[in-house]
Design a protein around this motif. Structure first.
Motif, PDB file in Angstrom:
ATOM      1  N   LEU A 120       0.311  12.614   8.469  1.00 42.69           N
ATOM      2  CA  LEU A 120       0.650  12.588   7.052  1.00 42.69           C
ATOM      3  C   LEU A 120       1.755  13.581   6.711  1.00 42.69           C
ATOM      4  O   LEU A 120       2.648  13.270   5.920  1.00 42.69           O
ATOM      5  CB  LEU A 120      -0.601  12.861   6.209  1.00 42.69           C
ATOM      6  N   CYS A 121       1.724  14.763   7.320  1.00 42.40           N
ATOM      7  CA  CYS A 121       2.770  15.765   7.079  1.00 42.40           C
ATOM      8  C   CYS A 121       4.124  15.292   7.598  1.00 42.40           C
ATOM      9  O   CYS A 121       5.159  15.567   6.988  1.00 42.40           O
ATOM     10  CB  CYS A 121       2.399  17.083   7.743  1.00 42.40           C
ATOM     11  N   GLU A 122       4.112  14.589   8.711  1.00 39.53           N
ATOM     12  CA  GLU A 122       5.356  14.148   9.344  1.00 39.53           C
ATOM     13  C   GLU A 122       5.872  12.820   8.787  1.00 39.53           C
ATOM     14  O   GLU A 122       7.001  12.421   9.075  1.00 39.53           O
ATOM     15  CB  GLU A 122       5.155  14.037  10.856  1.00 39.53           C
ATOM     16  N   ASN A 123       5.069  12.130   7.997  1.00 47.71           N
ATOM     17  CA  ASN A 123       5.428  10.805   7.477  1.00 47.71           C
ATOM     18  C   ASN A 123       5.158  10.731   5.974  1.00 47.71           C
ATOM     19  O   ASN A 123       4.192  10.079   5.538  1.00 47.71           O
ATOM     20  CB  ASN A 123       4.637   9.718   8.219  1.00 47.71           C
ATOM     21  N   PRO A 124       5.987  11.386   5.175  1.00 49.15           N
ATOM     22  CA  PRO A 124       5.729  11.432   3.732  1.00 49.15           C
ATOM     23  C   PRO A 124       5.738  10.050   3.062  1.00 49.15           C
ATOM     24  O   PRO A 124       4.998   9.846   2.086  1.00 49.15           O
ATOM     25  CB  PRO A 124       6.840  12.323   3.181  1.00 49.15           C
ATOM     26  N   GLU A 125       6.511   9.113   3.571  1.00 49.10           N
ATOM     27  CA  GLU A 125       6.510   7.767   2.980  1.00 49.10           C
ATOM     28  C   GLU A 125       5.164   7.089   3.203  1.00 49.10           C
ATOM     29  O   GLU A 125       4.610   6.457   2.291  1.00 49.10           O
ATOM     30  CB  GLU A 125       7.651   6.932   3.538  1.00 49.10           C
ATOM     31  N   ALA A 126       4.626   7.209   4.398  1.00 52.17           N
ATOM     32  CA  ALA A 126       3.304   6.640   4.684  1.00 52.17           C
ATOM     33  C   ALA A 126       2.244   7.350   3.859  1.00 52.17           C
ATOM     34  O   ALA A 126       1.328   6.701   3.330  1.00 52.17           O
ATOM     35  CB  ALA A 126       2.983   6.755   6.175  1.00 52.17           C
ATOM     36  N   ALA A 127       2.355   8.657   3.729  1.00 52.08           N
ATOM     37  CA  ALA A 127       1.393   9.416   2.923  1.00 52.08           C
ATOM     38  C   ALA A 127       1.415   8.937   1.478  1.00 52.08           C
ATOM     39  O   ALA A 127       0.364   8.778   0.847  1.00 52.08           O
ATOM     40  CB  ALA A 127       1.693  10.907   3.004  1.00 52.08           C
ATOM     41  N   GLY A 128       2.603   8.685   0.946  1.00 55.20           N
ATOM     42  CA  GLY A 128       2.709   8.179  -0.419  1.00 55.20           C
ATOM     43  C   GLY A 128       2.082   6.814  -0.587  1.00 55.20           C
ATOM     44  O   GLY A 128       1.344   6.561  -1.540  1.00 55.20           O
ATOM     45  N   ARG A 129       2.360   5.927   0.358  1.00 60.95           N
ATOM     46  CA  ARG A 129       1.815   4.561   0.311  1.00 60.95           C
ATOM     47  C   ARG A 129       0.290   4.581   0.414  1.00 60.95           C
ATOM     48  O   ARG A 129      -0.414   3.942  -0.376  1.00 60.95           O
ATOM     49  CB  ARG A 129       2.416   3.729   1.437  1.00 60.95           C
ATOM     50  N   ILE A 130      -0.224   5.338   1.377  1.00 62.55           N
ATOM     51  CA  ILE A 130      -1.674   5.427   1.583  1.00 62.55           C
ATOM     52  C   ILE A 130      -2.330   6.104   0.383  1.00 62.55           C
ATOM     53  O   ILE A 130      -3.392   5.687  -0.080  1.00 62.55           O
ATOM     54  CB  ILE A 130      -1.988   6.167   2.901  1.00 62.55           C
ATOM     55  N   GLY A 131      -1.695   7.130  -0.143  1.00 63.42           N
ATOM     56  CA  GLY A 131      -2.232   7.826  -1.313  1.00 63.42           C
ATOM     57  C   GLY A 131      -2.309   6.932  -2.541  1.00 63.42           C
ATOM     58  O   GLY A 131      -3.266   6.991  -3.310  1.00 63.42           O
ATOM     59  N   ARG A 132      -1.312   6.079  -2.747  1.00 66.23           N
ATOM     60  CA  ARG A 132      -1.339   5.149  -3.881  1.00 66.23           C
ATOM     61  C   ARG A 132      -2.486   4.150  -3.734  1.00 66.23           C
ATOM     62  O   ARG A 132      -3.179   3.830  -4.711  1.00 66.23           O
ATOM     63  CB  ARG A 132      -0.002   4.421  -4.013  1.00 66.23           C
TER      64      ARG A 132
ATOM     65  N   LYS B 225     -10.728   2.902   4.336  1.00 70.44           N
ATOM     66  CA  LYS B 225     -10.355   2.109   5.513  1.00 70.44           C
ATOM     67  C   LYS B 225      -9.252   2.901   6.220  1.00 70.44           C
ATOM     68  O   LYS B 225      -8.184   3.128   5.644  1.00 70.44           O
ATOM     69  CB  LYS B 225      -9.853   0.742   5.081  1.00 70.44           C
ATOM     70  N   ASN B 226      -9.546   3.346   7.434  1.00 70.17           N
ATOM     71  CA  ASN B 226      -8.614   4.188   8.187  1.00 70.17           C
ATOM     72  C   ASN B 226      -7.211   3.607   8.213  1.00 70.17           C
ATOM     73  O   ASN B 226      -7.002   2.451   8.583  1.00 70.17           O
ATOM     74  CB  ASN B 226      -9.100   4.409   9.620  1.00 70.17           C
ATOM     75  N   GLY B 227      -6.257   4.444   7.809  1.00 70.14           N
ATOM     76  CA  GLY B 227      -4.858   4.060   7.837  1.00 70.14           C
ATOM     77  C   GLY B 227      -4.415   3.222   6.655  1.00 70.14           C
ATOM     78  O   GLY B 227      -3.230   3.034   6.434  1.00 70.14           O
ATOM     79  N   GLU B 228      -5.351   2.722   5.875  1.00 69.34           N
ATOM     80  CA  GLU B 228      -5.004   1.885   4.732  1.00 69.34           C
ATOM     81  C   GLU B 228      -5.050   2.675   3.422  1.00 69.34           C
ATOM     82  O   GLU B 228      -4.120   2.647   2.633  1.00 69.34           O
ATOM     83  CB  GLU B 228      -5.953   0.697   4.655  1.00 69.34           C
ATOM     84  N   ASN B 229      -6.177   3.369   3.187  1.00 71.20           N
ATOM     85  CA  ASN B 229      -6.302   4.150   1.961  1.00 71.20           C
ATOM     86  C   ASN B 229      -6.889   5.538   2.230  1.00 71.20           C
ATOM     87  O   ASN B 229      -7.467   6.159   1.354  1.00 71.20           O
ATOM     88  CB  ASN B 229      -7.126   3.406   0.913  1.00 71.20           C
ATOM     89  N   GLY B 230      -6.749   6.008   3.444  1.00 71.27           N
ATOM     90  CA  GLY B 230      -7.246   7.323   3.836  1.00 71.27           C
ATOM     91  C   GLY B 230      -7.626   7.323   5.301  1.00 71.27           C
ATOM     92  O   GLY B 230      -7.319   6.386   6.037  1.00 71.27           O
ATOM     93  N   PHE B 231      -8.296   8.394   5.680  1.00 73.39           N
ATOM     94  CA  PHE B 231      -8.732   8.532   7.075  1.00 73.39           C
ATOM     95  C   PHE B 231     -10.090   9.213   7.120  1.00 73.39           C
ATOM     96  O   PHE B 231     -10.388  10.081   6.298  1.00 73.39           O
ATOM     97  CB  PHE B 231      -7.742   9.393   7.874  1.00 73.39           C
ATOM     98  N   TYR B 232     -10.900   8.838   8.089  1.00 70.83           N
ATOM     99  CA  TYR B 232     -12.152   9.550   8.348  1.00 70.83           C
ATOM    100  C   TYR B 232     -12.456   9.486   9.834  1.00 70.83           C
ATOM    101  O   TYR B 232     -12.000   8.587  10.547  1.00 70.83           O
ATOM    102  CB  TYR B 232     -13.318   8.979   7.528  1.00 70.83           C
TER     103      TYR B 232
END
Length: 76
Positions: free
Chosen positions: A40-52, A19-26
């Motif tokens: 994702l590179c500019e927002n490491p906190e969001a990247a961590g949350r989405i990656g989890r 789901k775009n922006g929730e658990n990845g992107f397509y």
């Protein structure tokens, strides 16, 4: 399943799992995919949350025991 954010071309039914922006992107648009990667590179906190979240979904959807259980049900 290591907690990285999946960024994928829209193929192989990826929309069933991501789901775009929730658990990845397509996307089918390469410029849009580039923007997701930059975000994702500019927002490491969001990247961590989405990656989890991506990891939790992957562990559920691609779980070996669930897969075998569904096949047993089909074969019965």
């Amino acid at each position: 399943m290591c907690g990285l954010v999946p960024v994928s071309v829209n193929n192989h039914d990826v929309e069933l799992f991501i789901k775009n922006g929730e658990n990845g992107f397509y996307s089918s648009d390469t410029d849009e995919l580039r923007e997701y990667l930059l975000f994702l590179c500019e927002n490491p906190e969001a990247a961590g949350r989405i990656g989890r979240k991506a990891r939790r979904v992957a562990m559920d959807v691609f779980n070996h025991d669930r897969y075998l259980s569904e096949w047993r049900t089909v074969l019965r």
